[in-house]
Design a protein around this motif. Structure first.
Motif, mmCIF file in Angstrom:
data_model
loop_
_atom_site.group_PDB
_atom_site.id
_atom_site.type_symbol
_atom_site.label_atom_id
_atom_site.label_comp_id
_atom_site.label_asym_id
_atom_site.label_seq_id
_atom_site.Cartn_x
_atom_site.Cartn_y
_atom_site.Cartn_z
ATOM 1 N N LEU A 199 0.831 -1.194 0.000
ATOM 2 C CA LEU A 199 0.000 0.000 0.000
ATOM 3 C C LEU A 199 0.872 1.252 0.000
ATOM 4 C CD1 LEU A 199 -2.629 -1.072 2.704
ATOM 5 C CD2 LEU A 199 -2.772 -1.353 0.222
ATOM 6 N N GLY A 200 0.434 2.240 -0.747
ATOM 7 C CA GLY A 200 1.139 3.513 -0.770
ATOM 8 C C GLY A 200 0.634 4.424 0.326
ATOM 9 N N PRO A 201 1.010 5.700 0.275
ATOM 10 C CA PRO A 201 0.607 6.645 1.323
ATOM 11 C C PRO A 201 -0.818 7.168 1.170
ATOM 12 C CG PRO A 201 1.971 7.750 -0.307
ATOM 13 C CD PRO A 201 1.952 6.296 -0.687
ATOM 14 N N GLU A 202 -1.474 6.874 0.049
ATOM 15 C CA GLU A 202 -2.810 7.408 -0.202
ATOM 16 C C GLU A 202 -3.840 6.814 0.762
ATOM 17 O OE1 GLU A 202 -0.499 6.944 -4.052
ATOM 18 O OE2 GLU A 202 -1.080 5.652 -2.383
ATOM 19 N N PRO A 203 -4.937 7.537 1.012
ATOM 20 C CA PRO A 203 -6.035 6.977 1.822
ATOM 21 C C PRO A 203 -6.569 5.693 1.177
ATOM 22 C CG PRO A 203 -6.363 9.326 1.453
ATOM 23 C CD PRO A 203 -5.235 8.912 0.564
ATOM 24 N N VAL A 204 -6.935 4.737 2.014
ATOM 25 C CA VAL A 204 -7.435 3.446 1.528
ATOM 26 C C VAL A 204 -8.946 3.350 1.739
ATOM 27 C CG1 VAL A 204 -7.448 0.956 1.977
ATOM 28 C CG2 VAL A 204 -5.273 2.195 1.835
ATOM 29 N N LEU A 205 -9.657 3.020 0.675
ATOM 30 C CA LEU A 205 -11.067 2.643 0.747
ATOM 31 C C LEU A 205 -11.106 1.127 0.736
ATOM 32 C CD1 LEU A 205 -12.590 5.105 -1.895
ATOM 33 C CD2 LEU A 205 -12.252 5.464 0.563
ATOM 34 N N LEU A 206 -11.677 0.515 1.756
ATOM 35 C CA LEU A 206 -11.584 -0.931 1.944
ATOM 36 C C LEU A 206 -12.948 -1.603 1.863
ATOM 37 C CD1 LEU A 206 -9.936 -3.480 2.840
ATOM 38 C CD2 LEU A 206 -10.379 -2.769 5.213
ATOM 39 N N PHE A 207 -12.972 -2.757 1.197
ATOM 40 C CA PHE A 207 -14.122 -3.667 1.250
ATOM 41 C C PHE A 207 -13.603 -5.025 1.662
ATOM 42 C CE2 PHE A 207 -16.486 -7.181 -0.535
ATOM 43 C CZ PHE A 207 -17.789 -6.899 -0.155
ATOM 44 N N VAL A 208 -14.240 -5.643 2.657
ATOM 45 C CA VAL A 208 -13.924 -7.013 3.080
ATOM 46 C C VAL A 208 -15.221 -7.800 3.035
ATOM 47 C CG1 VAL A 208 -13.090 -8.506 4.936
ATOM 48 C CG2 VAL A 208 -12.049 -6.249 4.587
ATOM 49 N N GLY A 209 -15.219 -8.914 2.333
ATOM 50 C CA GLY A 209 -16.431 -9.730 2.257
ATOM 51 C C GLY A 209 -16.405 -10.621 1.031
ATOM 52 N N GLN A 210 -17.489 -11.309 0.832
ATOM 53 C CA GLN A 210 -17.594 -12.220 -0.304
ATOM 54 C C GLN A 210 -17.624 -11.435 -1.610
ATOM 55 O OE1 GLN A 210 -21.137 -14.918 -1.759
ATOM 56 N NE2 GLN A 210 -20.231 -15.826 0.068
ATOM 57 N N MET A 211 -16.855 -11.897 -2.587
ATOM 58 C CA MET A 211 -16.854 -11.265 -3.915
ATOM 59 C C MET A 211 -18.103 -11.733 -4.664
ATOM 60 S SD MET A 211 -14.163 -9.310 -4.200
ATOM 61 C CE MET A 211 -14.262 -8.885 -2.457
ATOM 62 N N ASN A 212 -19.203 -11.039 -4.379
ATOM 63 C CA ASN A 212 -20.504 -11.417 -4.912
ATOM 64 C C ASN A 212 -21.256 -10.117 -5.209
ATOM 65 O OD1 ASN A 212 -23.298 -12.296 -5.112
ATOM 66 N ND2 ASN A 212 -22.634 -14.234 -4.205
ATOM 67 N N TRP A 213 -21.865 -10.034 -6.372
ATOM 68 C CA TRP A 213 -22.566 -8.805 -6.760
ATOM 69 C C TRP A 213 -23.665 -8.425 -5.777
ATOM 70 C CZ3 TRP A 213 -19.864 -5.862 -9.476
ATOM 71 C CH2 TRP A 213 -19.182 -6.255 -10.626
ATOM 72 N N LYS A 214 -24.229 -9.424 -5.071
ATOM 73 C CA LYS A 214 -25.306 -9.116 -4.129
ATOM 74 C C LYS A 214 -24.826 -8.232 -2.979
ATOM 75 C CE LYS A 214 -24.816 -13.354 -1.343
ATOM 76 N NZ LYS A 214 -25.411 -14.679 -1.061
ATOM 77 N N LYS A 215 -23.504 -8.095 -2.822
ATOM 78 C CA LYS A 215 -22.939 -7.222 -1.791
ATOM 79 C C LYS A 215 -22.930 -5.749 -2.228
ATOM 80 C CE LYS A 215 -21.523 -10.649 0.979
ATOM 81 N NZ LYS A 215 -21.854 -10.811 2.406
ATOM 82 N N ASN A 216 -23.453 -5.479 -3.431
ATOM 83 C CA ASN A 216 -23.528 -4.101 -3.937
ATOM 84 C C ASN A 216 -22.143 -3.513 -4.187
ATOM 85 O OD1 ASN A 216 -25.186 -2.081 -4.915
ATOM 86 N ND2 ASN A 216 -25.577 -1.147 -2.935
ATOM 87 N N ILE A 217 -21.198 -4.374 -4.563
ATOM 88 C CA ILE A 217 -19.826 -3.931 -4.803
ATOM 89 C C ILE A 217 -19.753 -2.988 -6.007
ATOM 90 C CG2 ILE A 217 -17.483 -4.719 -5.349
ATOM 91 C CD1 ILE A 217 -18.115 -7.309 -3.876
ATOM 92 N N ARG A 218 -20.640 -3.185 -6.967
ATOM 93 C CA ARG A 218 -20.623 -2.328 -8.155
ATOM 94 C C ARG A 218 -20.740 -0.854 -7.789
ATOM 95 N NH1 ARG A 218 -21.539 -3.752 -13.318
ATOM 96 N NH2 ARG A 218 -22.489 -5.726 -12.669
ATOM 97 N N LEU A 219 -21.552 -0.558 -6.757
ATOM 98 C CA LEU A 219 -21.716 0.830 -6.332
ATOM 99 C C LEU A 219 -20.381 1.414 -5.872
ATOM 100 C CD1 LEU A 219 -23.555 3.233 -5.751
ATOM 101 C CD2 LEU A 219 -24.106 2.205 -3.530
#
Length: 395
Positions: A199-219
């Motif tokens: 990871l670099g010095p930039e702010p991190v936006l994190l998602f942890v969970g199942q890689m499944n579209w039902k998790k609304n990851i597209r948003l």
């Protein structure tokens, strides 16, 4: 107290339900109770060292779901013999399917109480798998009918209880939230996570969970693309496995996020995962599917606030701008919320501290409430005994 927790997923799977069951049986065992985790068999490696017993049964891989197995307890004579000799005071099922059916049969034949927890939005699961609303409605009715056979039904949030009502369940529902321990984080953990995941010095936006579209990851991906267009400096980290991993990564590339996205897969080292949570500026979890997701609490325990969709189960317990952030389920509003949070690091840090103070509930304290509910049911059954033998004469 002698307790059996029945689940269709358990170690080494680390999904939400399996994690809840693990903490239940661990905490109860540490408090002096005899506990059993009953689940499909998997290659767990060394089986010793746990304070609870594992009663597992033969299983086979589930097509298209790499990390899950379908149990076949009816074909496992060894499992049936083991279960037959175990004396129990209460059964708790965490699934309305194979494990739940075995648990229900076990409780009925022993004439002991049974608790059922409603963990998932099964209607959405059926609809995603079949594409048929009629089949999804029939599946939801099956779920409601199953839990109607339990002595007491729990949901992990108020909104998930309301969802279960929509399935046609008529009886009382007790809300039993999930827990999360606030663990001390070694000073080196964040730096170690940054090195490990490059990871670099930039702010991190994190998602942890199942890689499944039902998790609304597209948003989240679309919001990240818009942030990049606006020139905002950040890195997007996705952690987890799932059936749509390749599609999700392809979509990220199509949105031009190749240089912003870091996919780390499943993180099995708890300290490394804690370090990743703590390194993140925001935990982006706009899922409207999940019921009381543990990951929001895990992020809060590491001082990282979440962005969740207003009115979702994931958003329960979050006060906008105080211990987390709420947005509508659309790109423009989530973009507004994320951009404003990143633009004010001092306020963001204060919200993270408040999240750590107010959101996590230690598993030990939660399980005290669980045990109190169990004892009430046991006492009620003992006060009104049902004709039959305590010891199990079937499987």
């Amino acid at each position: 107290m002698r307790v059996a927790e029945f689940s269709d997923s358990f170690l080494p799977i680390v999904d939400g339900v399996g994690t809840v069951v693990y903490h239940y049986v661990t905490q109860m065992a540490q408090k002096g109770h005899q506990t059993y985790a009953v689940a499909p068999m998997d290659a767990m490696g060394f089986r010793g060292g746990y304070p609870f017993e594992i009663l597992d049964y033969k299983s086979f891989p589930v097509p298209g779901m790499k990390n899950y197995r379908m149990g076949t307890p009816a074909l496992d004579a060894h499992f049936k013999r083991r279960l037959r000799v175990v004396d129990l005071d209460i059964v708790h099922v965490h699934s309305p399917f194979i494990a739940g059916r075995v648990g229900l049969r076990c409780a009925r034949r022993r004439h002991i109480p049974i608790v059922g927890t409603f963990h998932s939005k099964y209607y959405d699961d059926f609809l995603q798998k079949t594409g048929s609303k009629a089949i999804a409605r029939a599946g939801a009715k099956y779920v409601a009918d199953f839990y109607s056979g339990c002595d007491e039904v729990w949901a992990v949030t108020k909104s998930s209880a309301e969802t279960f009502r929509e399935y046609g369940y008529k009886k009382e529902i007790f809300v039993m939230p999930n827990g999360t321990d606030v663990r001390p984080l070694p000073a080196s953990a964040v730096e170690a996570a940054s090195r490990h995941f490059e990871l670099g010095p930039e702010p991190v936006l994190l998602f942890v969970g199942q890689m499944n579209w039902k998790k609304n990851i597209r948003l989240t991906l679309e919001v990240a693309a818009r942030l990049q267009e606006a020139g905002r400096s950040f890195q997007l980290v996705l952690a987890g496995q799932g059936p749509h991993k390749d599609e999700i990564l392809m979509t990220a590339r199509q949105l031009g996020l190749t240089n912003r996205l870091i996919y780390v897969g499943h993180v099995s080292d708890p300290e490394l995962l804690d370090g990743l949570y703590a390194r993140a500026a925001l935990f982006c979890f706009p899922s409207i599917y999940d019921n009381g997701p543990l990951v929001v609490r895990e992020a809060a325990a590491m001082g990282t606030p979440s962005v969740t969709v207003r009115g979702s189960s994931a958003a329960e317990g979050i006060e906008d701008g105080v211990n987390g952030y709420l947005c509508e389920n659309d790109v423009e509003d989530m973009l507004r919320v994320v951009d404003a949070a990143l633009a004010d690091p001092e306020s963001l840090a204060a919200v993270g501290r408040k999240a750590r103070e107010t959101i996590p509930v230690p598993w030990s304290r939660l399980v005290d409430t669980v045990l109190e509910r169990y004892q009430r049911l046991i006492d009620a059954r003992n006060a009104n005994p049902v004709t039959g033998h305590r010891l199990f004469n079937g499987w």
